[in-house]
Design a protein around this motif. Structure first.
Motif, PDB file in Angstrom:
ATOM      1  N   ILE A  50       1.042  -1.231   0.077  1.00  0.00           N
ATOM      2  CA  ILE A  50      -0.243   0.269  -0.007  1.00  0.00           C
ATOM      3  C   ILE A  50       0.856   1.240   0.036  1.00  0.00           C
ATOM      4  CG2 ILE A  50      -1.914  -1.164   1.208  1.00  0.00           C
ATOM      5  CD1 ILE A  50      -0.893   0.252   3.942  1.00  0.00           C
ATOM      6  N   TRP A  51       0.092   2.251  -0.374  1.00  0.00           N
ATOM      7  CA  TRP A  51       0.837   3.648  -0.467  1.00  0.00           C
ATOM      8  C   TRP A  51       1.416   3.915   1.269  1.00  0.00           C
ATOM      9  CZ3 TRP A  51      -0.411   8.379   2.063  1.00  0.00           C
ATOM     10  CH2 TRP A  51       0.052   9.425   1.825  1.00  0.00           C
ATOM     11  N   GLN A  52       2.878   4.501   1.160  1.00  0.00           N
ATOM     12  CA  GLN A  52       3.392   4.727   2.338  1.00  0.00           C
ATOM     13  C   GLN A  52       2.999   3.726   3.730  1.00  0.00           C
ATOM     14  OE1 GLN A  52       5.388   7.427   2.684  1.00  0.00           O
ATOM     15  NE2 GLN A  52       5.129   8.437   0.794  1.00  0.00           N
ATOM     16  N   ALA A  53       3.406   2.622   3.087  1.00  0.00           N
ATOM     17  CA  ALA A  53       2.933   1.613   4.642  1.00  0.00           C
ATOM     18  C   ALA A  53       4.158   1.794   5.657  1.00  0.00           C
ATOM     19  CB  ALA A  53       3.532   0.127   3.718  1.00  0.00           C
ATOM     20  N   GLY A  54       3.581   1.526   6.746  1.00  0.00           N
ATOM     21  CA  GLY A  54       4.309   1.609   7.855  1.00  0.00           C
ATOM     22  C   GLY A  54       4.544   3.087   8.490  1.00  0.00           C
ATOM     23  N   ARG A  55       3.802   4.082   7.682  1.00  0.00           N
ATOM     24  CA  ARG A  55       4.382   5.649   8.255  1.00  0.00           C
ATOM     25  C   ARG A  55       3.109   6.175   8.673  1.00  0.00           C
ATOM     26  NH1 ARG A  55       8.611   8.749   5.028  1.00  0.00           N
ATOM     27  NH2 ARG A  55       9.985   7.105   4.537  1.00  0.00           N
ATOM     28  N   TRP A  56       3.339   7.344   9.495  1.00  0.00           N
ATOM     29  CA  TRP A  56       1.929   8.174   9.752  1.00  0.00           C
ATOM     30  C   TRP A  56       1.695   8.988   8.828  1.00  0.00           C
ATOM     31  CZ3 TRP A  56       0.093   7.388  14.643  1.00  0.00           C
ATOM     32  CH2 TRP A  56       0.740   6.467  15.604  1.00  0.00           C
ATOM     33  N   SER A  57       0.449   9.238   8.536  1.00  0.00           N
ATOM     34  CA  SER A  57      -0.102  10.062   7.689  1.00  0.00           C
ATOM     35  C   SER A  57      -1.407  10.665   8.024  1.00  0.00           C
ATOM     36  CB  SER A  57      -0.462   9.053   6.201  1.00  0.00           C
ATOM     37  OG  SER A  57      -1.188   8.299   6.528  1.00  0.00           O
ATOM     38  N   LEU A  58      -2.320  11.115   7.382  1.00  0.00           N
ATOM     39  CA  LEU A  58      -3.790  11.747   7.389  1.00  0.00           C
ATOM     40  C   LEU A  58      -4.493  10.687   7.140  1.00  0.00           C
ATOM     41  CD1 LEU A  58      -3.138  15.344   6.215  1.00  0.00           C
ATOM     42  CD2 LEU A  58      -2.826  14.328   8.499  1.00  0.00           C
ATOM     43  N   LEU A  59      -5.743  10.614   7.742  1.00  0.00           N
ATOM     44  CA  LEU A  59      -6.759   9.890   7.252  1.00  0.00           C
ATOM     45  C   LEU A  59      -7.277  10.302   5.968  1.00  0.00           C
ATOM     46  CD1 LEU A  59      -8.689   9.734  10.591  1.00  0.00           C
ATOM     47  CD2 LEU A  59      -7.681   7.786   9.527  1.00  0.00           C
ATOM     48  N   GLY A  60      -7.623   9.218   5.105  1.00  0.00           N
ATOM     49  CA  GLY A  60      -8.274   9.616   3.880  1.00  0.00           C
ATOM     50  C   GLY A  60      -7.943   8.642   2.582  1.00  0.00           C
ATOM     51  N   GLY A  61      -8.418   8.869   1.554  1.00  0.00           N
ATOM     52  CA  GLY A  61      -8.227   7.655   0.347  1.00  0.00           C
ATOM     53  C   GLY A  61      -8.670   8.400  -0.999  1.00  0.00           C
ATOM     54  N   ASN A  62      -8.751   7.806  -1.853  1.00  0.00           N
ATOM     55  CA  ASN A  62      -9.088   8.211  -3.123  1.00  0.00           C
ATOM     56  C   ASN A  62     -10.412   8.318  -3.577  1.00  0.00           C
ATOM     57  OD1 ASN A  62      -6.506   8.183  -4.231  1.00  0.00           O
ATOM     58  ND2 ASN A  62      -6.475   6.048  -5.101  1.00  0.00           N
ATOM     59  N   THR A  63     -10.986   9.212  -4.459  1.00  0.00           N
ATOM     60  CA  THR A  63     -12.301   9.371  -4.680  1.00  0.00           C
ATOM     61  C   THR A  63     -12.853   8.205  -5.646  1.00  0.00           C
ATOM     62  OG1 THR A  63     -11.782  10.639  -6.648  1.00  0.00           O
ATOM     63  CG2 THR A  63     -12.345  12.009  -4.650  1.00  0.00           C
ATOM     64  N   GLU A  64     -14.084   7.904  -5.602  1.00  0.00           N
ATOM     65  CA  GLU A  64     -14.499   6.694  -6.226  1.00  0.00           C
ATOM     66  C   GLU A  64     -15.275   7.188  -7.526  1.00  0.00           C
ATOM     67  OE1 GLU A  64     -17.204   4.184  -3.896  1.00  0.00           O
ATOM     68  OE2 GLU A  64     -15.163   3.382  -2.775  1.00  0.00           O
TER      69      GLU A  64
END
Length: 316
Positions: free
Chosen positions: A42-56
């Motif tokens: 997955i994108w940026q696995a194991g890193r801290w990030s913001l909640l979110g995702g792609n549009t459908e």
């Protein structure tokens, strides 16, 4: 080193599926960060990030942001406002993807927020961020918020953009999938995916899988075939017959799907993983099922024509 520069927002690409992210801040000025799963493709696995995702398909970015928060945490955050657009470019300055970041206020203990995806949520002071493994986009957004805590929209309601340039070490990598093409008397072996399968439920697919650490593609295919079907194949009897190069708008990571044909094998297909596949069946090549994984259909079509390569989802 990742560089950050201000940039005027560009029009969305006609083929682009933009991402969304939520910069949630509490009354003490802390940021809600999300630790993503590690050891996953997955994108940026194991890193801290913001909640979110792609549009459908058919969604606006506003709708996608609301849906992603609800799916990931069950949260409904009123008053979300576009804050910045993060534009990630490669080392040659070409735009790779764009994420709309929304700013919102939330005052709720992290342990009370149900997390449905990822490892952990935590409220984080800005001073702590330098000691954490953050994805570059999240670090840039937090830095921007420290300088400009309020949204700055233009006359068209668009937020300013942050441009992040990847280093060579961050260049895009692909997931490698392996697939078995078994043909007998003009028919190909396909399995119907289980209804609870995370990938392609109730859709037909060839025996397939992803390689594990230390495996070659052939070793992976031999293992996956035995685990899924009970059929034994040997590396000396396998030949690469088609490659499907896939960029799926629902995944930030492209996939290289390798299809190998077996000239010989031992055994008959059995349902050994019923949580993934409910039945195996030999389908005539001129009468394939309507519910077939899209890239698998493309590969079977290419194999029938004698082609060795198909690309899907790429501009060219």
């Amino acid at each position: 080193m990742t560089s950050i520069e201000s940039a005027a927002p560009q029009p969305l690409l006609t083929t682009e599926v933009p991402g969304t992210a939520a910069l949630l801040v509490d009354d003490d000025g802390r940021y809600l960060l999300h630790l993503r799963d590690a050891n996953k493709p997955i994108w940026q696995a194991g890193r801290w990030s913001l909640l979110g995702g792609n549009t459908e398909p058919g969604e606006t970015c506003d709708e996608a942001m609301v849906r992603e928060l609800r799916e990931e945490t069950g949260l409904t955050v009123p008053g979300l406002t576009p804050f910045v657009t993060v534009e990630t470019v490669d080392t040659d300055g070409r735009l790779k993807y764009r994420t709309i970041v929304y700013l919102g206020t939330l005052n709720r203990p992290a342990h009370e927020i149900p997390l449905h995806e990822g490892i952990q949520l935590r409220w984080t002071d800005a001073a702590e961020i330098v000691h954490m493994a953050l994805d570059p986009g999240t670090a840039a957004v937090v830095h921007e918020h420290r300088k400009h805590p309020r949204p700055r929209l233009d006359s068209a309601g668009r937020p300013p953009a942050l441009r992040i340039q990847e280093t060579a070490a961050q260049r895009e990598r692909s997931i490698v999938g392996v697939h078995l093409y078994l043909e007998r008397d003009g028919a190909v072996l396909l399995g119907e995916r289980a209804p609870e399968s995370a990938f392609a439920p109730l859709i037909w697919h060839v025996p397939a899988g992803h390689r594990e650490a230390g495996e070659s593609a052939l070793t992976c295919l031999i293992r996956e075939t035995a685990e899924e079907t009970g059929i034994t194949v040997h590396a000396s009897d396998l030949a690469l017959v088609h490659v499907v190069d896939v960029r799926d708008p629902g995944s930030p990571v492209p996939r290289m799907q390798l299809f190998f044909a077996a000239s010989r094998w031992q055994g008959e297909p059995q349902v050994l993983e019923p949580d993934r596949c409910t039945q195996w069946r030999w389908w005539p090549l001129d009468a394939l099922p309507g519910q077939l994984v899209e890239y698998t259909r493309a590969a079977l079509t290419g194999i029938a024509r004698g082609d060795t390569y198909t690309h899907m989802g790429w501009a060219a």
